[in-house]
Design a protein around this motif. Structure first.
Motif, PDB file in Angstrom:
ATOM      1  N   GLU A   1       0.858  -1.191   0.000  1.00 31.74           N
ATOM      2  CA  GLU A   1       0.000   0.000   0.000  1.00 31.74           C
ATOM      3  C   GLU A   1       0.890   1.234   0.000  1.00 31.74           C
ATOM      4  O   GLU A   1       1.773   1.382   0.842  1.00 31.74           O
ATOM      5  N   ASN A   2       0.666   2.115  -0.984  1.00 28.42           N
ATOM      6  CA  ASN A   2       1.409   3.376  -1.010  1.00 28.42           C
ATOM      7  C   ASN A   2       0.379   4.482  -1.209  1.00 28.42           C
ATOM      8  O   ASN A   2       0.209   5.011  -2.308  1.00 28.42           O
ATOM      9  N   ARG A   3      -0.329   4.786  -0.124  1.00 26.68           N
ATOM     10  CA  ARG A   3      -1.569   5.573  -0.221  1.00 26.68           C
ATOM     11  C   ARG A   3      -1.444   6.873  -0.994  1.00 26.68           C
ATOM     12  O   ARG A   3      -2.273   7.161  -1.832  1.00 26.68           O
ATOM     13  N   ASP A   4      -0.388   7.637  -0.713  1.00 30.20           N
ATOM     14  CA  ASP A   4      -0.324   8.936  -1.379  1.00 30.20           C
ATOM     15  C   ASP A   4       0.653   8.952  -2.548  1.00 30.20           C
ATOM     16  O   ASP A   4       0.964  10.011  -3.094  1.00 30.20           O
ATOM     17  N   GLY A   5       1.147   7.782  -2.903  1.00 28.65           N
ATOM     18  CA  GLY A   5       2.144   7.775  -3.982  1.00 28.65           C
ATOM     19  C   GLY A   5       1.809   6.760  -5.056  1.00 28.65           C
ATOM     20  O   GLY A   5       0.683   6.281  -5.157  1.00 28.65           O
ATOM     21  N   LYS A   6       2.826   6.430  -5.863  1.00 29.97           N
ATOM     22  CA  LYS A   6       2.628   5.491  -6.976  1.00 29.97           C
ATOM     23  C   LYS A   6       2.590   4.060  -6.459  1.00 29.97           C
ATOM     24  O   LYS A   6       3.310   3.735  -5.507  1.00 29.97           O
TER      25      LYS A   6
ATOM     26  N   GLU B   1       8.761   2.507  -2.498  1.00 32.50           N
ATOM     27  CA  GLU B   1       8.033   3.221  -1.436  1.00 32.50           C
ATOM     28  C   GLU B   1       6.715   2.505  -1.171  1.00 32.50           C
ATOM     29  O   GLU B   1       6.038   2.102  -2.123  1.00 32.50           O
ATOM     30  N   GLY B   2       6.322   2.380   0.067  1.00 24.61           N
ATOM     31  CA  GLY B   2       5.025   1.772   0.385  1.00 24.61           C
ATOM     32  C   GLY B   2       5.155   0.800   1.547  1.00 24.61           C
ATOM     33  O   GLY B   2       6.255   0.361   1.864  1.00 24.61           O
TER      34      GLY B   2
ATOM     35  N   GLU C   1      -8.395   2.771   7.597  1.00 22.37           N
ATOM     36  CA  GLU C   1      -8.477   3.689   6.442  1.00 22.37           C
ATOM     37  C   GLU C   1      -9.918   3.887   5.974  1.00 22.37           C
ATOM     38  O   GLU C   1     -10.201   4.801   5.219  1.00 22.37           O
TER      39      GLU C   1
END
Ligand code: UTP
Length: 300
Positions: A138-143, A254-255, A276
């Motif tokens: 999970e990379n909520r605000d990214g790619k 990232e994530g 979430e």
């Protein structure tokens, strides 16, 4: 060199799931829900959000409910329409339209490398992605993690394994990479790789965590690979062989990665995904706070 785009993905999901017995006796671990969505649906979504157009899921004879999940369900759809449950109707239809999904069975659970070899004719001569069926990232605000790897692939046109740093205690659970030099950014060229090393023998703390972009030449090595750790055909061994003829890189993506094939990883994913959700957040926060202060205390 002609640039090749990554448009196909393989999701190996034919493992026995022994860490999650007895639940996995009749239900594939990839179908266990995180809140209300099966694990494999999160993974298919990550692939689609990363630009993948065709997905091959490696299954076995115990896993046909995965095929049903991504198929139309006319009786259910009709009932939902009749009872004017439009939201649920669209939710159910949308799953069947997520992607072009194909299936092939791995006849014996001979390891991750062997599962990927089952994708050889589907992949042909293209580079392809692998998303392991029990690793959710999970990379909520990214790619999405896979998109990060595909972008790294586009720059170097070479195989990339997705890595993150793990503790010394955990290196023996993973494939561990050996960087050819000190990493300067997120991408680093590799000189070797080892499957589940002892703490003292690990070449780094960078562990391969369920995401790969591979060139099709990997199949040449998978076909001739002798069984390695645990008597299984290990993907790590074939990637190590590939390094002799081609550059292979690691990308520190990232994530947050959850190993949902492991009981604790699954519980963490369930709690964090539930937090979430707007409709669950407040109730769950209150419940968890109360539980932490009262659990195990003698009753007044
Ligand atoms: P794991 O080792 O995590 O899966 O393999 P497993 O064998 O099901 O796990 P346990 O240890 O028995 O609980 C990583 C991924 O590779 C797939 C699994 O389904 C999982 O997504 N896999 C593994 C295959 O498709 N075939 C295999 O022979 C082995």
């Amino acid at each position: 060199m002609k640039k090749r785009a990554v448009k196909k993905a393989v999701i190996p999901a034919a493992g026995l799931g022994t860490r999650f017995l007895p639940a996995t006796k009749a239900i594939p671990k990839e179908m266990l829900p995180i809140v209300d969505i099966p694990t494999v649906q999160y993974i298919v979504k990550e692939a689609v959000d990363s630009g993948i157009e065709e997905i091959l899921i490696i299954t076995n004879s115990n896993k046909h409910c995965m095929e049903n999940h991504f198929d139309r369900a006319y009786e259910l759809e009709n009932r939902l329409m009749e009872s004017q449950k439009e939201e649920e109707y669209h939710m159910v239809c949308d799953i069947a339209n997520m992607a072009n999904i194909y299936y092939v069975r791995q006849k014996e659970p001979k390891g991750l490398g062997h599962a990927i070899l089952c994708a050889k004719s589907f992949i042909g001569e293209e580079p392809f992605a692998v998303l392991v069926g029990d690793d959710v990232v999970e990379n909520r605000d990214g790619k999405p993690a896979l998109k990060q790897l595909i972008e790294a692939y586009d720059e170097v046109q070479a195989s990339i394994v997705g890595v993150q740093t793990v503790s010394d205690e955990d290196v023996s659970k993973y494939g561990i990479v050996e960087p050819a030099r000190q990493p300067a950014g997120r991408r680093v060229k590799l000189s070797s790789m080892v499957e589940k090393p002892k703490k003292e023998e690990a070449p780094s703390n960078l562990a391969v965590l369920g995401r790969y972009v591979l060139t099709p030449e990997i199949f040449d090595y998978l076909e001739t690979q002798t069984p390695g750790a645990g008597g299984e055909i290990q993907l790590t061994d074939s990637i190590k062989s590939l390094m002799i003829s081609q550059a292979v890189y690691a990308y520190d993506f990232e994530g947050i990665r959850y190993d949902v094939g492991d009981k604790f990883g699954f519980i963490k994913a369930t709690v964090e995904y539930a937090l979430e959700r707007e409709e669950l957040r407040e109730k769950l926060q209150t419940y968890l706070k109360d539980l932490v202060t009262t659990f195990g205390q003698p009753e007044a």
